[in-house]
Design an enzyme around this catalytic site. Structure first.
Site, PDB file in Angstrom:
ATOM      1  N   ASP A  81       5.109 -25.081 -27.760  1.00  0.00           N
ATOM      2  CA  ASP A  81       6.356 -25.349 -27.057  1.00  0.00           C
ATOM      3  C   ASP A  81       6.322 -24.460 -25.812  1.00  0.00           C
ATOM      4  O   ASP A  81       6.500 -23.251 -25.894  1.00  0.00           O
ATOM      5  CB  ASP A  81       7.546 -24.985 -27.964  1.00  0.00           C
ATOM      6  N   LYS A 116       9.017 -23.322 -15.090  1.00  0.00           N
ATOM      7  CA  LYS A 116       9.024 -24.709 -15.570  1.00  0.00           C
ATOM      8  C   LYS A 116      10.059 -25.555 -14.817  1.00  0.00           C
ATOM      9  O   LYS A 116       9.936 -26.769 -14.728  1.00  0.00           O
ATOM     10  CB  LYS A 116       9.344 -24.686 -17.060  1.00  0.00           C
ATOM     11  N   GLU A 137      10.009 -32.792 -26.215  1.00  0.00           N
ATOM     12  CA  GLU A 137      10.580 -31.709 -27.029  1.00  0.00           C
ATOM     13  C   GLU A 137      11.550 -32.211 -28.101  1.00  0.00           C
ATOM     14  O   GLU A 137      11.429 -31.825 -29.265  1.00  0.00           O
ATOM     15  CB  GLU A 137      11.256 -30.676 -26.120  1.00  0.00           C
ATOM     16  N   ASP A 169      19.235 -30.593 -27.176  1.00  0.00           N
ATOM     17  CA  ASP A 169      18.376 -29.456 -26.852  1.00  0.00           C
ATOM     18  C   ASP A 169      18.815 -28.850 -25.518  1.00  0.00           C
ATOM     19  O   ASP A 169      18.567 -29.426 -24.458  1.00  0.00           O
ATOM     20  CB  ASP A 169      16.925 -29.965 -26.781  1.00  0.00           C
TER      21      ASP A 169
END
Ligand code: AMP
Length: 614
Positions: free
Chosen positions: A11, A73, A174, A196
């Site tokens: 992850d 990211k 994810e 999420d």
């Protein structure tokens, strides 16, 4: 089981990254060499030129803010000139530079570094942690990305793996990974929503889980909504208070900004368990001219934090509602809602999710569940007998720009991947010997409002009048969501193709100008807009009916009514697929009608028999 080379699940988070592995049938998180489960996604270069990754990098961030990269990211796969990057430059203590292709670079030490290289440093660290744990070399991984990542961002993540010496066997989303880990452990059947909210992004997915098959029904999110935004609200509040008291703008001082960021995040996390916290930053600012240093002292309550960030939390649940609506799922139909990402520990977020949907599932570590899912998928890829099947979807629609500045959609949002679609287009001008295929991603009918993923030219077409030369355009999306596009002259077989690598970031106006300049090179869709719309409607209702069939079959068992209804539905579906190729508006409308009737019948069956079974 044979002794396969291990495949790790990673992850790669905005704030923290986690590596996991399935051993003896059980997924587990691997601790890093410092003994922790989470590795900060932070990369730094010291004044002596030494590269630091993870905790070591995070720990020295305050004294070395300009050479410490975090939250990269949020920048990966974007254009330097895009609005998001220009905004990010204002708040980040490290320097962003423009690369050769308008890509983003960060200045680390004495050299500009690409974002895949930054991610690669984190991946390499995790790889070494796994190797230290296993005592053997690791070269293969499954890596997760936000479902909403576009093609460029996925490619950039794969590149990062390659730089880190990892063969990335699969990129998975994810939330899908989280559902996989959740469902795997509990043998869940039914609809699951995954909410999420991480450091940088919000991802929401609805999945249909049944006997080891994880089918994503709908997915959505915001690549620019996450914990960093909550932190920024606290930073702004502190900066304003400081400016009011001392007349100093702390944003101009990079070291002060880094300390503020650290303190803001810490306060936010503490307020998840306490009602009030103190923020003390002694010697935060030293004015020039020898006057004594200024300190910051503040007290932040949970109520104030909620006031500062309520709109962000509310936006996150609104996006989730939209995703549910697209999946045609009501909150009451959800078996479970799984919370993922550190930000879901914030009581306000938890409360809003509960109010709008239902009490979230317990027993999930929001920071670990994604890596565990990646590890389960990694294990499934190794074993041909695996019972786990992931059916993911495209997060956004894909199409090409056509004459008049419109988009012709070839693949709709939430289409199951892998998929391949071919459509025939024709030249839009007399004597047009060259065509330009501009690949777009997004939901707008107007080309310039979508994102340009890439473009290529097919030339050498026969001199002919408008509409005579026919071009087949094919879109292929693989299981990782990576897109390739080809165009083929039907007459000569001449072909051109690209794997889409460039990522958008062009503004509306820039894209409009490009489209205007290229107007002569665009193709025309071979059917009228009305026909195209009907075809899309037919495709979508056929998909719905198909999706309901297994459940109808299960519920009606072997009854004559069930067998009959399913046989008829199959016949209607087969004929509809033939009708899809036609341009006859009445025929298309007829089959839409027939399919809608079948859908109504199925919905009735599911509601009545489903309720009886419960
Ligand atoms: P992730 O990307 O899943 O690692 O999520 C990281 C984000 O969650 C960061 O913005 C953290 O500040 C935030 N976070 C972690 N723990 C908590 C907590 N206990 N309360 C509020 N936010 C948290």
């Amino acid at each position: 089981m044979a002794d396969h080379e291990p495949v790790i699940g990673i992850d790669l988070g905005t704030t923290n990254s986690v590596v996991a592995l399935v051993q003896g049938g059980q997924p587990q998180v691997i601790k890093n060499r410092a003994g922790q489960l989470l590795t900060p996604s932070v990369v730094a270069v010291t004044s002596g030129g030494k590269r630091l990754v993870g905790h070591l990098a995070k720990r020295q961030a305050i004294t070395n803010p300009e050479n410490t990269v975090y939250a990269s990211k949020r920048l990966i796969g974007r254009k330097f000139s895009s609005a998001q990057i220009q905004k990010a430059r204002e708040v980040l203590p490290y320097h962003l530079l423009c690369g050769e292709h308008d890509d983003v670079r960060v200045q680390l030490g004495d050299r500009p570094v690409s974002l895949p290289e930054v991610s690669a440093a984190v991946l390499q660290e995790l790889r070494k942690d796994a190797e230290a744990y296993l005592g053997r070399t690791v070269t293969k991984a499954v890596v997760t990305v936000p479902a909403y990542f576009n093609d460029g961002q996925r490619q950039a993540t794969k590149d990062a793996g390659r730089i880190a010496g990892l063969d990335v066997l699969r990129i998975i989303n994810e939330p899908t990974a989280a559902a996989l880990a959740y469902g795997f452990a509990r043998n869940v059947n039914g609809k699951i929503a995954v909410f999420d909210l991480g450091g940088g992004t919000l991802d929401v997915s609805v999945l249909d889980v049944s006997k080891g098959v994880f089918e994503v029904v709908s997915t959505g999110g915001d690549t620019y909504l996450g914990g960093e935004d909550f932190d920024n609200r606290i930073i702004e509040w502190l900066v304003m208070a400081f400016a009011k008291e001392h007349g100093v703008d702390l944003r101009k001082d990079r070291m002060a900004l880094q300390r503020l960021k650290d303190a803001a995040e810490r306060a936010k996390m503490e307020l998840s368990t306490v009602q009030e916290t103190a923020i003390n930053l002694p010697f935060l600012y030293t004015p020039s001219g020898g006057t004594s240093a200024l300190h910051l002292q503040a007290s932040l309550t949970r109520a104030k934090l909620e006031e500062l960030t309520r709109d962000l939390a509310e936006r996150s649940v609104q996006i989730a509602e939209q995703v549910l609506a697209e999946a045609k799922v009501r909150a009451a139909d959800l078996k479970e809602i799984v919370l993922v990402g550190g930000m879901t520990r914030m009581p306000l977020v938890h409360a809003l999710v509960t109010r709008h949907f239902k009490e979230p599932s317990r027993g999930v570590h929001p920071e670990e569940v994604v890596a565990l899912g990646a590890a389960i998928q990694a294990d499934a890829l190794l074993r041909p007998d695996s019972q786990v099947l992931l059916l993911d979807v495209t997060p956004q629609s894909l199409g090409v720009a056509i004459a008049g500045g419109y988009t012709r959609r070839l693949i709709g949002k939430n289409t199951t991947v892998p998929t391949s679609v071919t459509e025939t287009f024709h030249t839009s001008r007399d004597g047009q010997t060259t065509v330009k295929i501009m690949v777009l991603q997004g939901e707008s009918d107007l080309a310039h409002q979508n994102e340009l993923l890439g473009e290529f030219i097919l030339s050498g077409l026969r001199l002919a009048t408008r509409g005579e030369v026919e071009i087949d355009v094919t879109f292929d999306i693989n299981a990782e969501g990576i897109v390739s596009v080809s165009a083929r002259d039907r007459e000569t077989g001449l072909q051109q193709s690209i794997i889409v690598t460039a990522s958008g970031g062009l503004t509306d106006t820039e894209l409009k100008n490009i489209l205007d300049d290229q107007a002569d090179l665009l193709l025309e869709a071979s059917a009228s807009a009305e026909v195209l719309n009907k075809r899309t409607a037919l495709e979508s209702v056929a998909k719905e009916v198909e999706a309901m069939m297994p459940q109808v079959r299960q519920l009606t068992g072997n009854s004559e009514f069930g067998r009959d209804a399913l046989r008829k539905a199959e016949a209607v579906l087969t004929s509809s697929k033939v009708a899809l190729k036609s341009s006859d508006l009445i025929l298309l409308a007829d089959w839409v009608d027939q399919l809608e009737k079948t859908r109504t019948l199925f919905v009735g069956v599911l509601e009545r028999l489903g309720a009886r079974q419960q």
